[in-house]
Design a protein around this motif. Structure first.
Motif, PDB file in Angstrom:
ATOM      1  N   ILE A 214      52.758  54.464 -74.246  1.00 34.61           N
ATOM      2  CA  ILE A 214      53.756  55.471 -73.883  1.00 34.61           C
ATOM      3  C   ILE A 214      55.048  54.796 -73.429  1.00 34.61           C
ATOM      4  CG2 ILE A 214      54.319  57.306 -72.239  1.00 34.61           C
ATOM      5  CD1 ILE A 214      51.314  58.006 -72.209  1.00 34.61           C
ATOM      6  N   ALA A 215      54.919  53.783 -72.554  1.00 34.28           N
ATOM      7  CA  ALA A 215      56.104  53.098 -72.032  1.00 34.28           C
ATOM      8  C   ALA A 215      56.885  52.414 -73.142  1.00 34.28           C
ATOM      9  CB  ALA A 215      55.691  52.086 -70.964  1.00 34.28           C
ATOM     10  N   ASP A 216      56.186  51.799 -74.084  1.00 36.01           N
ATOM     11  CA  ASP A 216      56.878  51.119 -75.178  1.00 36.01           C
ATOM     12  C   ASP A 216      57.723  52.100 -75.990  1.00 36.01           C
ATOM     13  OD1 ASP A 216      56.151  48.523 -74.677  1.00 36.01           O
ATOM     14  OD2 ASP A 216      54.447  48.503 -76.043  1.00 36.01           O
ATOM     15  N   ARG A 217      57.215  53.303 -76.190  1.00 26.72           N
ATOM     16  CA  ARG A 217      57.983  54.301 -76.946  1.00 26.72           C
ATOM     17  C   ARG A 217      59.066  54.940 -76.084  1.00 26.72           C
ATOM     18  NH1 ARG A 217      53.825  58.369 -79.489  1.00 26.72           N
ATOM     19  NH2 ARG A 217      55.743  59.204 -80.410  1.00 26.72           N
ATOM     20  N   ALA A 218      58.748  55.194 -74.816  1.00 25.82           N
ATOM     21  CA  ALA A 218      59.687  55.909 -73.951  1.00 25.82           C
ATOM     22  C   ALA A 218      60.892  55.064 -73.570  1.00 25.82           C
ATOM     23  CB  ALA A 218      58.966  56.388 -72.693  1.00 25.82           C
ATOM     24  N   ALA A 247      44.002  60.788 -58.909  1.00 21.48           N
ATOM     25  CA  ALA A 247      45.133  61.696 -58.722  1.00 21.48           C
ATOM     26  C   ALA A 247      46.480  60.993 -58.768  1.00 21.48           C
ATOM     27  CB  ALA A 247      44.993  62.435 -57.389  1.00 21.48           C
ATOM     28  N   ASN A 248      46.497  59.659 -58.770  1.00 21.03           N
ATOM     29  CA  ASN A 248      47.766  58.929 -58.744  1.00 21.03           C
ATOM     30  C   ASN A 248      48.399  58.762 -60.116  1.00 21.03           C
ATOM     31  OD1 ASN A 248      46.053  57.487 -56.303  1.00 21.03           O
ATOM     32  ND2 ASN A 248      48.211  57.782 -55.819  1.00 21.03           N
ATOM     33  N   VAL A 249      47.637  59.005 -61.169  1.00 19.86           N
ATOM     34  CA  VAL A 249      48.141  58.821 -62.530  1.00 19.86           C
ATOM     35  C   VAL A 249      47.784  60.063 -63.341  1.00 19.86           C
ATOM     36  CG1 VAL A 249      48.188  57.337 -64.567  1.00 19.86           C
ATOM     37  CG2 VAL A 249      47.699  56.345 -62.314  1.00 19.86           C
ATOM     38  N   VAL A 250      48.801  60.675 -63.945  1.00 24.09           N
ATOM     39  CA  VAL A 250      48.594  61.876 -64.753  1.00 24.09           C
ATOM     40  C   VAL A 250      49.124  61.610 -66.158  1.00 24.09           C
ATOM     41  CG1 VAL A 250      49.055  64.345 -64.989  1.00 24.09           C
ATOM     42  CG2 VAL A 250      48.861  63.334 -62.709  1.00 24.09           C
ATOM     43  N   PHE A 251      48.342  62.000 -67.151  1.00 24.37           N
ATOM     44  CA  PHE A 251      48.731  61.864 -68.549  1.00 24.37           C
ATOM     45  C   PHE A 251      48.952  63.246 -69.155  1.00 24.37           C
ATOM     46  CE2 PHE A 251      46.109  58.136 -67.667  1.00 24.37           C
ATOM     47  CZ  PHE A 251      46.869  57.104 -68.189  1.00 24.37           C
ATOM     48  N   VAL A 300      56.330  55.016 -59.639  1.00 25.87           N
ATOM     49  CA  VAL A 300      56.415  53.781 -60.417  1.00 25.87           C
ATOM     50  C   VAL A 300      56.910  54.066 -61.830  1.00 25.87           C
ATOM     51  CG1 VAL A 300      55.109  51.815 -61.310  1.00 25.87           C
ATOM     52  CG2 VAL A 300      54.573  52.748 -59.055  1.00 25.87           C
ATOM     53  N   VAL A 301      56.380  55.110 -62.446  1.00 19.49           N
ATOM     54  CA  VAL A 301      56.713  55.420 -63.839  1.00 19.49           C
ATOM     55  C   VAL A 301      56.734  56.927 -64.036  1.00 19.49           C
ATOM     56  CG1 VAL A 301      55.922  55.318 -66.239  1.00 19.49           C
ATOM     57  CG2 VAL A 301      55.729  53.295 -64.813  1.00 19.49           C
ATOM     58  N   ILE A 302      57.772  57.417 -64.698  1.00 21.87           N
ATOM     59  CA  ILE A 302      57.738  58.710 -65.377  1.00 21.87           C
ATOM     60  C   ILE A 302      58.205  58.419 -66.798  1.00 21.87           C
ATOM     61  CG2 ILE A 302      58.579  61.074 -65.529  1.00 21.87           C
ATOM     62  CD1 ILE A 302      59.122  61.092 -62.613  1.00 21.87           C
ATOM     63  N   ALA A 303      57.307  58.539 -67.747  1.00 19.30           N
ATOM     64  CA  ALA A 303      57.623  58.161 -69.125  1.00 19.30           C
ATOM     65  C   ALA A 303      57.192  59.269 -70.071  1.00 19.30           C
ATOM     66  CB  ALA A 303      56.923  56.853 -69.494  1.00 19.30           C
ATOM     67  N   VAL A 304      58.103  59.663 -70.944  1.00 18.06           N
ATOM     68  CA  VAL A 304      57.824  60.668 -71.971  1.00 18.06           C
ATOM     69  C   VAL A 304      58.349  60.127 -73.291  1.00 18.06           C
ATOM     70  CG1 VAL A 304      58.253  63.028 -72.754  1.00 18.06           C
ATOM     71  CG2 VAL A 304      57.999  62.559 -70.301  1.00 18.06           C
TER      72      VAL A 304
END
Length: 373
Positions: A214-218, A247-251, A300-304
């Motif tokens: 996801i990060a590579d594309r975002a 609960a700390n990481v949501v996809f 830390v990350v919000i990636a779309v």
């Protein structure tokens, strides 16, 4: 006198220097010392699998007055077709007689590596601490943010450095319910087949791979981006395993394909300040307490992925994260650095009530020899 860091003893002196420089600084948050020692060890540090570096110390007799690292990120240069070098870990007494020789040593080393330009300060790459602090010196920083004394910017500008980009750390009051504008976006943006799920700790390697994809594309359009090297992904995955629960990481997935992720972890800044960067052994009870009920949180990350940027995926992620209640004991949420050109994120954090907590600047300089007129 400027000397290269060569031995394990030198590495320890290099890592420990900020404690003597900044111990009395109200804004300084000590790094986790064990992680820093690993980070600078060529045999264990993930950067050394895709880059090269040389660190330097400023010695005045037995006194250490400053440090700097010069580095070349070969993965970045290969991806972009550039010959850029970087400097980082610039911590020094804010005097020109100390800082300029350190910077000169870093530049000379980078020229010998064939670099045409230098950017900094940045601690090896995009995924580490980036930028020179230019605002927020009096506030205790989150664990992801670097501290610098106010005088460094003027010294670097006098050495020929100019602004490349600014970035901001935002502080946001911890929301106790999804903000109305998030709920409105979620209700309005019905994406067919969207599913939100949580991190599965027992499948750490798979989950880390999904975040990497996801990060590579975002982030492919970010000027500091380069594909996530496996060793660096493994390093951050181990950190995530230590700090993050389900609960700390949501996809977010659409049709079973990952399209977005958000990672929010406990900010251990207060604990690192209380233990002076040494969590073992006395900080462990408080560490486990803060992991269960953190008082401060760090985004830390919000990636779309790009094709879903305007379809409300980020709102779905934030809505799901807030509904978990991980923030119910927290006083605030801080971000890592947000580039000034990332207008969607800057605007989103401001809508959340975010205020500028600290600001950073990445500087640049050409290493080409000056032409004589």
């Amino acid at each position: 006198m400027i000397v290269p860091v060569e031995s394990r003893t030198d590495v320890r002196v290099f890592v420990d220097l900020p404690w003597s420089l900044y111990r009395q600084a109200p804004g300084w948050t000590p790094p986790h010392r064990s992680s820093d020692l690993r980070f600078h060890d060529p045999a264990r540090g993930p950067f050394f699998t895709f880059g090269t570096a040389q660190s330097f110390l400023s010695r005045d007799g037995r006194r250490i007055r400053g440090r700097i690292t010069a580095h070349v990120n070969h993965a970045y240069n290969t991806h972009h077709g550039t010959s850029v070098g970087g400097f980082g870990f610039l911590d020094a007494e804010p005097e020109e007689s100390v800082v300029r020789p350190l910077v000169d040593a870093a530049e000379d080393w980078l020229r010998r590596q064939g670099c045409s330009d230098v950017w900094g300060p940045m601690e090896f790459c995009l995924y580490d601490r980036v930028g020179l602090q230019i605002e927020g010196f009096e506030r205790p920083l989150p664990m992801s943010a670097a501290h610098h004394p106010p005088g460094l910017l003027a010294i670097l500008e006098a050495a020929g450095y100019t602004k490349k980009s600014d970035a901001t750390v935002f502080s946001i009051p911890a929301p106790q319910a999804p903000p109305p504008f998030v709920k409105s976006v979620v209700d309005r943006c019905r994406i067919p087949g969207i599913k939100v799920r949580f991190y599965r700790p027992r499948r750490l390697a798979d989950e880390a791979r999904v975040i990497r994809e996801i990060a590579d594309r975002a982030f492919s359009g970010n000027w500091l981006y380069f594909p996530f090297p496996p060793a660096l992904m493994q390093f951050h995955a181990e950190e995530m395993a230590t700090l993050a629960g389900p609960a700390n990481v949501v996809f977010a997935e659409v049709g079973g394909n990952p399209v977005g992720a958000i990672v929010v972890i406990p900010d251990l800044g207060p604990l690192l300040r209380a233990t002076s960067g040494r969590l073992i052994p006395w900080g462990l009870p408080e560490f486990f307490r803060q992991r269960r009920a953190p008082r401060e949180l760090l985004v830390v990350v919000i990636a779309v992925v790009p094709e879903y940027h305007t379809l409300g995926v980020a709102a779905h992620l934030i809505d799901a994260m807030v509904r978990t209640g991980i923030q119910r004991h927290a006083r605030r949420v801080c971000t890592t650095w947000v580039d000034e050109g990332n207008f969607p994120m800057v605007n989103a954090f401001r809508r959340f009530g975010g205020t500028v907590y600290a600001r950073y600047r990445v500087l640049e300089k050409s290493l080409a020899p000056e032409t004589q007129v």
